[in-house]
Design an enzyme around this catalytic site. Structure first.
Site, PDB file in Angstrom:
ATOM      1  N   SER A  52       0.854  -1.191   0.000  1.00 35.14           N
ATOM      2  CA  SER A  52       0.000   0.000   0.000  1.00 35.14           C
ATOM      3  C   SER A  52       0.887   1.237   0.000  1.00 35.14           C
ATOM      4  O   SER A  52       2.062   1.174   0.377  1.00 35.14           O
ATOM      5  CB  SER A  52      -0.864   0.015   1.261  1.00 35.14           C
ATOM      6  OG  SER A  52      -0.044   0.274   2.389  1.00 35.14           O
ATOM      7  N   ASP A  53       0.323   2.371  -0.392  1.00 34.97           N
ATOM      8  CA  ASP A  53       1.001   3.630  -0.133  1.00 34.97           C
ATOM      9  C   ASP A  53       0.858   3.889   1.379  1.00 34.97           C
ATOM     10  O   ASP A  53       0.016   3.289   2.055  1.00 34.97           O
ATOM     11  CB  ASP A  53       0.404   4.771  -0.968  1.00 34.97           C
ATOM     12  CG  ASP A  53       1.354   5.967  -1.038  1.00 34.97           C
ATOM     13  OD1 ASP A  53       2.351   5.996  -0.286  1.00 34.97           O
ATOM     14  OD2 ASP A  53       1.097   6.887  -1.842  1.00 34.97           O
ATOM     15  N   TRP A  54       1.680   4.796   1.895  1.00 37.02           N
ATOM     16  CA  TRP A  54       1.793   4.981   3.343  1.00 37.02           C
ATOM     17  C   TRP A  54       0.464   5.411   3.972  1.00 37.02           C
ATOM     18  O   TRP A  54      -0.047   6.475   3.669  1.00 37.02           O
ATOM     19  CB  TRP A  54       2.927   5.967   3.621  1.00 37.02           C
ATOM     20  CG  TRP A  54       4.267   5.286   3.772  1.00 37.02           C
ATOM     21  CD1 TRP A  54       5.159   5.494   4.777  1.00 37.02           C
ATOM     22  CD2 TRP A  54       4.852   4.265   2.941  1.00 37.02           C
ATOM     23  NE1 TRP A  54       6.244   4.663   4.622  1.00 37.02           N
ATOM     24  CE2 TRP A  54       6.089   3.904   3.513  1.00 37.02           C
ATOM     25  CE3 TRP A  54       4.454   3.591   1.789  1.00 37.02           C
ATOM     26  CZ2 TRP A  54       6.918   2.920   2.970  1.00 37.02           C
ATOM     27  CZ3 TRP A  54       5.282   2.617   1.234  1.00 37.02           C
ATOM     28  CH2 TRP A  54       6.492   2.302   1.833  1.00 37.02           C
TER      29      TRP A  54
ATOM     30  N   GLY B 192      -2.325   4.199   3.231  1.00 35.33           N
ATOM     31  CA  GLY B 192      -3.387   4.183   2.214  1.00 35.33           C
ATOM     32  C   GLY B 192      -4.493   3.205   2.564  1.00 35.33           C
ATOM     33  O   GLY B 192      -4.262   2.187   3.219  1.00 35.33           O
TER      34      GLY B 192
END
Ligand code: BGC
Length: 801
Positions: free
Chosen positions: A294-296, A298
C-alpha cells in the site's frame, strides 16, 4: 543430568525442525508460521517520520526528515517491539524479521529521483550519506531514450544497494492528466507508451543491480487534492487505454519486484482494497509476479486489502496486524489468502540483498553517478524556441544572469520525491564552470537578496509537504538594466517552479507567470534588445506552465525541467553547445490553462455530507470526501488537442535542435499470417545540418475509427538516433503488431483492432509529420478478451469528437 540432556535435545530438535527461508521451500516456511507471525509479516514497520536530521543546506531537501511532528495528523505510536535501530536511517520503512524462520527484515526507501535517506547519522557529520539526485521524471521522459534512462537506473540501483536498501519506492508513472498535478514532476508523460517504456527502462536498470523497485501509484492517482479520499470516476476504456496501459507495459517488460497501490478510490473502492485491480488485472491479466504494497497509510480496511491481494501494508501499525489475526479467526480472511500474501513477500525477500547478506559499502561512487545524472539531464532538456540561432551562445562570454532560481536552482520537487543530495550546482556556477563570466555585481545582489528572503521565512514547524514559499523576483530598475545590457553580451533569465506531494499547483502565479515575472522579462528584454543583445529564458520547472503570453518577447527558451544535482552544469552544456539539445516534450504545453481538456473538472468536487449530518472539518490524513470524473475519456493531452483541433503552444513531441534532420522515404511492409497482423515502418534519418545531433523519431498511427471513436492519431512507437555527425544517416525500423494498435471495446470487454486502412505518420513531433504511408487490416481482430471489472457505478458524460 539425564533430564537435562533430554530437554536440551528436544530444544535442539525444535530448532532444527523449523524450516529456514532459503533452505526449505517457501511453502514450508509459510506453513511453519504462526498466524501472528503471518499477520506481522504483511504489516510493515520502521517509518520514523519524526526523527530529527540536521539540515545541511537546502532546507527543502531535508524537510521531511527534520519535522518534529505533524501539526494535526498524528502517527500511531511505534510498537515498543519495533522500536529497534533503523538499518538505513531515513528510509521509508521495512518489513518485520522473523528470526526463528530465517526471515530477515527488508528495507524500502523513497523515491523516484534518487535514494532518499538521512544524510547525517547520530549528529556525526564526519561521515555523510548523501545520494545522487537524478533528473526528475518529466525530464527523463523528455529524453525519449530508454538507453539513457536505463543507465540512470543502473547508477541509481547501485546507490540503493550500497546504502543497504532492498527496494526503492519508484519509479512513479501516473499520467499527466492535468498540468496542475502536484506530483507531475515525478511522473513521466501524458502518454502511456512513453510512461510505460521509460518505466521499464529504469526498472530494468535498477533491478540489474539485484535490488527491487515499486512502480507507483497504482492507479488513476492523477491529483493531490484530497488524494486519500477522492474517488476517481473513469470509463473502462479510458482506464485501460490511458491510466493502466503504462503499468501494463512496465509489468510486462520489466517485472518490477513490487507495485505500490495508490491512495485514491477508483470507481468506488480504494485501489488497495480492490481485488479487481490488484488480482484480476495486475496478476491474472498481466502476469505480475511480485508483491503489492500500500502507499503509506493508504486505504482504511486491512482485511479488504489482504483479500484484494495488497500483500504488504505500509508503513504498518500493530492495530492492522491485530485486525488481520481477528479476521482470519472470524472467517473474514481465508488463511489460504493470507498465506499467498505472505508467500509473495517471502519470494521477494529471498532475492533481496539483505537475505543474501550483501556487504554494502555505504560508499557508492557519487562522482561517477553525478556524471550519469548530468548526461541524462542534457538528454532531456527541450529547446522550445531559438530565434536567429541565439543558442548556442557563440561569441557571448559575459552573461547577465537574472531570476532567483539562477542562483537558487531547483534540482527536483519536494515531498517523498526529494533527495538529500550532497550539493546542487546552480546556473551561475554552471556557467562559470563552462568558462563564462557571470556579472559579479548582479550575482552578489541576487545572493544577498535570496539569503535575506530565506532568513525572513517563517520557520517550518512540524512536518510539511509544501514547497518553500516563493521568493518574489528581484526587480532591477531601468537604469541598472541598461547598464547591465551595456556591460554584458547576453541576458539569461531563469523562471523556477516547485511543487510536491500533498497539494496541486495553482493557476495564478504558478501555472501562469506572476505579474512581477512578466515585468522582469519585459524590462530585461527592452534593455538588452535596445543594445542588440539576446535574451534567453531557462525554465527550471517540474510541470507545464503558460508560455504563450510572453515567449514572443524573448529570443530563446530552454526547458531545463528540474535536472538533478548537476543542474547548472547540465544547463550550461546545452547553452554553450557542448551538448546539442535532443529532448522533446512528452507532455503538451497548452496556449491557456482553459484549453486543457480536464480543466473543467480538475480536481473534482467535494461531496456534501450525508443527509441530516453536519459538514465535518477535513480529516488531517484524508481531506474531505470528494470525487473527480474523467469526462475527457481517452482524449488526454495530444489525443485531445489533435482530435479537437485546439492549437497548443508547444505540441507533444516538440523540441528543437542546433542541427536539422531530413527524413527519407517511408517504407511499410505488412503481413497477416494466420490472422496475426504485423507491420514494419522503416525510414532513414540524416543529419542535414552543421553540427552533430540526435533526433527523436516518432511513429503515430491514425486508426480508421469504424465502430469506435478514435483520437486523430496515437503514438505507437518512438526511437532516438545515435549522435549523428553532419551528413550521417541512421535507418530506423518500427515494428507494429495488432495489439499495439488495438483499442478497448467496452461492450465486448476486449482489445480490438478494427478492419480498415491505418495511416502511418512518422515525424519530428505530433504536428510535424514528415512522411506518411498506410496499411490495411482486412477483418476486425480481437487481440485479447479481458475481464469486466472496475466498472463505473455512475453514467459518465464522456467527451466524443
Ligand atoms: C507517497 C509515496 C511514498 C511514501 C513513502 C507517500 O506519502 O505517496 O509516494 O513512497 O509516502 O514515503
Amino acid at each position: 543430568m539425564v533430564a537435562a540432556t533430554i530437554i536440551f535435545a528436544t530444544h535442539l530438535h525444535a530448532q532444527q525442525a523449523a524450516p529456514q527461508l532459503g533452505k526449505s521451500p517457501v511453502k514450508d516456511v509459510v506453513n511453519a508460521m504462526t498466524l501472528e507471525e503471518k499477520a506481522k509479516l504483511v504489516v510493515g514497520m520502521g517509518f520514523r517520520f519524526a526523527s530529527p536530521v540536521p539540515v545541511k543546506r537546502d532546507s527543502s531537501a531535508a524537510r521531511r526528515d527534520t519535522a518534529a511532528a505533524v501539526p494535526a495528523f498524528r502517527l500511531p505510536p511505534i510498537d515498543p517491539a519495533d522500536d529497534i535501530p533503523e538499518k538505513v536511517p531515513g528510509a521509508a520503512g521495512r518489513t518485520h524479521a522473523i528470526a526463528r524462520l530465517g526471515i530477515p527484515s527488508i528495507t524500502v526507501s523513497d523515491g523516484p529521483a534518487g535514494i532518499r535517506i538521512s544524510p547525517i547519522r547520530n549528529n556525526d557529520s564526519s561521515k555523510t550519506y548523501y545520494a545522487t539526485a537524478f533528473p526528475s521524471g518529466t525530464l527523463l521522459a523528455s529524453t525519449w531514450d530508454t538507453v539513457t534512462v536505463k543507465k540512470v537506473g543502473v547508477a541509481f540501483g547501485d546507490e540503493i544497494k550500497e546504502y543497504g536498501a532492498d527496494v526503492i519506492l519508484g519509479p512513479a508513472l501516473n499520467i499527466h492528466r492535468n498540468p496542475l498535478g502536484g506530483r507531475n514532476f515525478e511522473y513521466y508523460s501524458e502518454d502511456p507508451l512513453i510512461a510505460g517504456n521509460i518505466t521499464a527502462a529504469i526498472v530494468n536498470g535498477i533491478q540489474s543491480k539485484g535490488v527491487g523497485t515499486s512502480i507507483k501509484h497504482f492507479a488513476a492517482n492523477n491529483q493531490e487534492t484530497n488524494r486519500n479520499s477522492v474517488n476517481t470516476i473513469v470509463s473502462e476504456r479510458a482506464l485501460r487505454e490511458i491510466y493502466l496501459k503504462g503499468f501494463e507495459i512496465a509489468v510486462k517488460k520489466s517485472q518490477p519486484w513490487t507495485v505500490m497501490s495508490s491512495y485514491n478510490k477508483l470507481n468506488g473502492p480504494y485501489t488497495s482494497e480492490n481485488p479487481e485491480l490488484i488480482t484480476t488485472i495486475l496478476r491474472k491479466e498481466w502476469g505480475f509476479k511480485g508483491f503489492v504494497m500500500s502507499d503509506w497509510f493508504g486505504g482504511t480496511d486491512p482485511v479488504g486489502q489482504m483479500n484484494a491481494g495488497n500483500d504488504l501494508l505500509m508503513p504498518g501499525t500493530a492495530d492492522q496486524s491485530k485486525k488481520i489475526v481477528d479476521a482470519v479467526n472470524g472467517g473474514k480472511i481465508d488463511v489460504k489468502q493470507l498465506d499467498l500474501n505472505v508467500e509473495r513477500i517471502l519470494n521477494i525477500i529471498l532475492i533481496s540483498p539483505e537475505f543474501k547478506k550483501y556487504k554494502y559499502s555505504l560508499k557508492p561512487d557519487l562522482t561517477a553517478h553525478a556524471l550519469v545524472s548530468r548526461a541524462a539531464a542534457t538528454e532531456g532538456m527541450v529547446l522550445l524556441k531559438n530565434d536567429g540561432s541565439s543558442l548556442p551562445l557563440k561569441s557571448a562570454k559575459k552573461i547577465a544572469l537574472f531570476g532567483n532560481t539562477s542562483y537558487d536552482i531547483i534540482a527536483g520537487g519536494t515531498g517523498s520525491g526529494d533527495v538529500n543530495k550532497p550539493y546542487t550546482i546552480n546556473l551561475a556556477q554552471g556557467l562559470a564552470n563552462a568558462g563564462y563570466t557571470v556579472d559579479a555585481a548582479l550575482k552578489t545582489a541576487y545572493e544577498q537578496y535570496i539569503a535575506d528572503a530565506k532568513a525572513k521565512r517563517p520557520k517550518v514547524r512540524g512536518f510539511s509537504f509544501a514547497p518553500p514559499p516563493v521568493i518574489p523576483q528581484l526587480i532591477n530598475d531601468a537604469a541598472t538594466l541598461a547598464q547591465k545590457a551595456n556591460d554584458n553580451d547576453a541576458a539569461i533569465i531563469t523562471i523556477g517552479r516547485n511543487a510536491g506531494e500533498g497539494a496541486d499547483r495553482k493557476i495564478q502565479n504558478d501555472y501562469n507567470l506572476s505579474d512581477s515575472e512578466k515585468m522582469v522579462i519585459k524590462g530585461i528584454t527592452d534593455a538588452f534588445h535596445a543594445k542588440g543583445k539576446k535574451v534567453i529564458v531557462v525554465l527550471n520547472i517540474g510541470g507545464v506552465i503558460e508560455v504563450a503570453s510572453w515567449r514572443d518577447g524573448v529570443d530563446a527558451v530552454l526547458l531545463a525541467w528540474q535536472p538533478g544535482l548537476e543542474a547548472g552544469n547540465a544547463i550550461a552544456d546545452i547553452l554553450s553547445g557542448k551538448v546539442n539539445p535532443s529532448g522533446k516534450l512528452a507532455t503538451t504545453f497548452a496556449m491557456d490553462y482553459k484549453d486543457v481538456p480536464s480543466a473543467k473538472n480538475f480536481p473534482g468536487k467535494e461531496l456534501p455530507p450525508p443527509p441530516g449530518t453536519a459538514a465535518q472539518p477535513p480529516s488531517p490524513m484524508r481531506g474531505r470526501p470528494s470525487e473527480v470524473t474523467y469526462e475527457e475519456g481517452v482524449y488526454v493531452g495530444y489525443r485531445y488537442f489533435n482530435t479537437f483541433h485546439v492549437k497548443p503552444a508547444y505540441e507533444f513531441g516538440y523540441g528543437l535542435s542546433y542541427t536539422t534532420f531530413s527524413y527519407g522515404a517511408l517504407k511499410i511492409n505488412s503481413s497477416s499470417v494466420n490472422g496475426a497482423f504485423s507491420a514494419t515502418a522503416s525510414i532513414t534519418i540524416t543529419n542535414s545540418g552543421k553540427v552533430a545531433g540526435k533526433e527523436v523519431v516518432q511513429l503515430y498511427i491514425s486508426a480508421p475509427g469504424k465502430d469506435m471513436d478514435k483520437p486523430a492519431e496515437e503514438l505507437r512507437g518512438f526511437a532516438k538516433t545515435k549522435l549523428l555527425l553532419p551528413g550521417q544517416s541512421e535507418p530506423i525500423t518500427f515494428h507494429v503488431s495488432a495489439d499495439d494498435i488495438a483499442s478497448f471495446d467496452t461492450p465486448s470487454t476486449s482489445w480490438v483492432t478494427e478492419a480498415g486502412t491505418y495511416t502511418v505518420k512518422v515525424g519530428a513531433s505530433s504536428e510535424n509529420i514528415k512522411q506518411t504511408g498506410s496499411f490495411t487490416i482486412a477483418k476486425d481482430i480481437v487481440v485479447e478478451k479481458d475481464n469486466k471489472v472496475i466498472v463505473p457505478q455512475v453514467q459518465i458524460k464522456e467527451l466524443r469528437p
